[in-house]
Design a protein around this motif. Sequence first.
Motif, short mmCIF file in Angstrom:
data_model
loop_
_atom_site.label_atom_id
_atom_site.label_comp_id
_atom_site.label_asym_id
_atom_site.label_seq_id
_atom_site.Cartn_x
_atom_site.Cartn_y
_atom_site.Cartn_z
N LEU A 8 0.56 -0.91 0.07
CA LEU A 8 -0.11 -0.11 0.40
C LEU A 8 0.64 1.28 -0.11
N SER A 9 2.25 1.18 -0.54
CA SER A 9 2.82 2.32 -0.61
C SER A 9 2.01 3.72 -1.68
N VAL A 51 -5.14 2.24 3.86
CA VAL A 51 -5.80 2.91 3.17
C VAL A 51 -7.71 1.80 3.24
N ARG A 52 -8.17 3.19 3.64
CA ARG A 52 -10.22 2.89 3.98
C ARG A 52 -11.33 2.12 2.43
N LEU A 170 -4.91 -9.69 -2.73
CA LEU A 170 -4.88 -9.40 -3.91
C LEU A 170 -5.52 -7.90 -3.51
N ALA A 171 -6.19 -7.48 -3.01
CA ALA A 171 -6.60 -6.24 -2.81
C ALA A 171 -5.82 -4.98 -2.79
N MET A 172 -5.02 -5.96 -1.57
CA MET A 172 -3.57 -4.53 -1.13
C MET A 172 -2.98 -3.88 -2.89
N ASP A 173 -2.57 -5.44 -3.35
CA ASP A 173 -1.65 -4.87 -4.77
C ASP A 173 -3.18 -4.24 -5.85
N ARG A 177 -2.08 -0.46 -7.57
CA ARG A 177 -2.01 0.20 -8.62
C ARG A 177 -2.42 1.53 -9.23
N LEU A 178 -3.80 1.49 -7.93
CA LEU A 178 -4.32 2.40 -8.53
C LEU A 178 -4.19 4.06 -7.96
#
Length: 324
Positions: A8-9, A51-52, A170-173, A177-178
Amino acid sequence: MPDVSQPLSRFRRFVTTDMDEARSEVSRIYCDHRLISTAGSAHLHAWQNAVRLGPVTLSAMSYGAEIEIDPGALKDFYLVMLPYAGSADVRHGREQVVADATQATVLTPDAGTRMRWSADCAKLMVRIEREALERQMSAMLGGGSASRIDFSLAMPLTDGAAHWWRMVRLAMDGLDRLAEAPGPVAASLQGSLLMATLIEQQPNSLTARLARGESPAAPRHVRLVEDYIEENAGKPLTVEDLVAVGGVSSRALFEGFRRFRDTSPLAHLRAVRLRRVREDLLRADAQDTVTLVATRWGFFQLGRFAALYRETFGETPSETLRRR
């Protein structure tokens, strides 16, 4: 500072070497807490990304030093944590677990917590709003009460738990990318999926009710009595008490349980009490005995109790107590 990746960078919250700043920033997402560096604050190199997603907050963080954390009871949220580097000793209520890359922990809102993170510990963390998780559970129970959900503290990464953490990663990855967090509808759906899957995969105080496949079609008087039993299982309940709560005749109450739950009200009460005995045995203090716990929940014919317990859980009460 340990050389670890930082999921989540794109959603950096802070980087600091200041103990007070680290405590203040972490409190903004979780709760106020005591924070002590066992090696002195000069070694601290803390960071957090978060991130929420609706009622769920995904985060990754590390302190870069051996740290003791005392948040007390979380009260308003559940917290699921997995070290992807290092380890953490977690004391929660009467339970204690050493968490590492093979075993996560699930903290519930009402039990006190103390933790010690190793200097190289970095964690993936999932904060879930208490009210949202209880609403999710209630919906999965067909509208039944879910005012308190107690999860098992230890979450070994096997089978369902491993699947849940793959979903988190998977959600974090995807979020990495967003350029920004997803919109409210997508975030809410993703959060609901994580909550529902956690409820299904991690053992908790309402797992038995879920396993029975409770249906919204169950009449109101059945659900009322079930909820009453959950809240009052430690009291000397009688058939008359349950009939009064249901607001129907004894015959209608027994027929409702037979048709929609394939059991009777008293058998359901006994099953709830057996589950509570097991929960207490797994969290027992050194002075607790099987007899003491069994009688606390209304089992006074100990031979019959032991047979019922073994039939239900596949082990004797003494074997459960030894695993506490």
